[in-house]
Write a protein that holds these residues in place. Structure first.
Motif, PDB file in Angstrom:
ATOM      1  N   SER A 198       0.850  -1.192   0.000  1.00  0.00           N
ATOM      2  CA  SER A 198       0.000   0.000   0.000  1.00  0.00           C
ATOM      3  C   SER A 198       0.885   1.242   0.000  1.00  0.00           C
ATOM      4  O   SER A 198       2.008   1.225   0.507  1.00  0.00           O
ATOM      5  CB  SER A 198      -0.894   0.042   1.242  1.00  0.00           C
ATOM      6  N   VAL A 199       0.346   2.322  -0.554  1.00  0.00           N
ATOM      7  CA  VAL A 199       1.034   3.615  -0.540  1.00  0.00           C
ATOM      8  C   VAL A 199       0.337   4.524   0.463  1.00  0.00           C
ATOM      9  O   VAL A 199      -0.898   4.625   0.495  1.00  0.00           O
ATOM     10  CB  VAL A 199       1.028   4.260  -1.931  1.00  0.00           C
ATOM     11  N   VAL A 200       1.144   5.192   1.295  1.00  0.00           N
ATOM     12  CA  VAL A 200       0.641   6.062   2.355  1.00  0.00           C
ATOM     13  C   VAL A 200       1.273   7.444   2.222  1.00  0.00           C
ATOM     14  O   VAL A 200       2.441   7.567   1.844  1.00  0.00           O
ATOM     15  CB  VAL A 200       0.977   5.455   3.743  1.00  0.00           C
ATOM     16  N   ARG A 201       0.491   8.466   2.515  1.00  0.00           N
ATOM     17  CA  ARG A 201       1.017   9.842   2.545  1.00  0.00           C
ATOM     18  C   ARG A 201       1.103  10.304   3.988  1.00  0.00           C
ATOM     19  O   ARG A 201       0.135  10.201   4.740  1.00  0.00           O
ATOM     20  CB  ARG A 201       0.116  10.799   1.756  1.00  0.00           C
ATOM     21  N   ILE A 202       2.279  10.779   4.404  1.00  0.00           N
ATOM     22  CA  ILE A 202       2.523  11.236   5.772  1.00  0.00           C
ATOM     23  C   ILE A 202       2.874  12.719   5.750  1.00  0.00           C
ATOM     24  O   ILE A 202       3.779  13.138   5.025  1.00  0.00           O
ATOM     25  CB  ILE A 202       3.673  10.428   6.418  1.00  0.00           C
TER      26      ILE A 202
END
Length: 306
Positions: A198-202
């Motif tokens: 999965s790709v996550v934005r922080i």
């Protein structure tokens, strides 16, 4: 079946040798090959032409060359010297070479340079330590768009009461806004990993909450070791009370404050819990604000976790 499997392995070996690289799964080398996923990750990072971008684990440079087109500079951190050579060869003799800086080494043991945005397909085994290295990095960066193992990503964004809600969830959400962007199937990598991704934005909270992070994390370690018990039950535990009493006496001595001979740590702690009105609540159901208020009332009454 064994012949089919052997033929497939031989074919994969030949393809890798033709490319000049034998990828090592034990180092987390799963190269993202789908250009649509790469483009989407870069788009979600909202790069500006003036940005310095940190990329961790650039591999053979599939993402690196596209990042270079959209920013001022890319700083790529890579531990494998074979891949470093491949990356440098890819940009050699082009205008892109002037915009690429390569740091060779373990990113966990390296002082991170200044950067505005981090975009990376991380080796999954360094996910947790790298996230906290990133969130404690100064000066602040604007955002990070990162590829993780899917379950790890789900832990980052989990909410109170959900099965995967844990200390990682609370710590990350204390320091940053975290959004799940997309799921990525294993066939988008070469070689394919055993898990989905999965790709996550922080996005770091700037300024961060004004707390002692060691105190905060010390409290969470105690609570999430027993996350399904009530706070009252957790703070009646002998080991927890012994730790808190030791810390209490140390902090009192540092301020030259006498501890009464009849002092009872258990009564003191349970009284504080009663004032917090959280006695019967369970850690798995508390949000960040609830943990913050709990730490504040403990510290105000000289109970410390570090």
């Amino acid at each position: 079946m064994p012949k089919v499997r052997a033929a497939r392995q031989t074919r994969q070996h030949t393809q890798r040798c033709q490319q000049g690289i034998m990828f090592e799964k034990d180092k987390g080398q799963h190269i993202l090959k789908n250009p649509l996923i790469i483009n989407s990750m870069i788009e979600k990072s909202a790069l500006r032409p003036t940005d310095v971008v940190l990329e961790v684990g650039p591999g053979t440079g599939n993402m690196t060359v596209k990042l270079i087109d959209q920013c001022k500079k890319v700083v790529a951190c890579e531990i494998d010297t074979r891949l470093v050579a491949e990356l440098q060869k890819r940009v050699q003799g082009t205008p892109a070479a002037r915009k690429l800086e390569v740091i060779v080494g373990d990113v966990l043991k390296t002082d991170l340079p200044f950067f505005d945005v981090c975009v990376a397909n991380l080796p999954y085994k360094i996910s947790s330590p790298f996230v906290f290295k990133l969130l404690l990095h100064r000066p602040f960066f604007r955002c990070a768009v990162l590829m993780f193992q899917q379950e790890f990503a789900q832990r980052l964004v989990a909410k109170p009461g959900e099965k995967l809600y844990c200390r990682l969830s609370v710590n990350t959400q204390l320091l940053a806004r975290v959004d799940h962007l997309m799921k990525v199937g294993k066939n988008n990598f070469r070689p394919p990993p055993k898990v989905e991704s999965s790709v996550v934005r922080i996005e770091p909270r700037n300024p961060p909450p004004p707390i002692n992070f060691q105190e905060w994390d010390g409290m969470l370690r105690i609570l999430f070791t027993r996350k399904n018990k009530t706070l009252s039950a957790i703070f009646r535990t002998k080991g927890v009370l012994e730790l808190l009493e030791k810390n209490y006496r140390i902090h009192q001595s540092l301020t030259d404050t006498m501890v009464p001979e009849d002092f009872d740590i258990k009564s003191h702690v349970l009284k504080i819990l009663g004032e917090s009105e959280k006695t019967e609540l369970r850690p798995r159901c508390l949000d960040v604000d609830s943990f913050l208020s709990l730490l504040e009332i403990f510290n105000r009454n000289s109970i410390h976790f570090a």
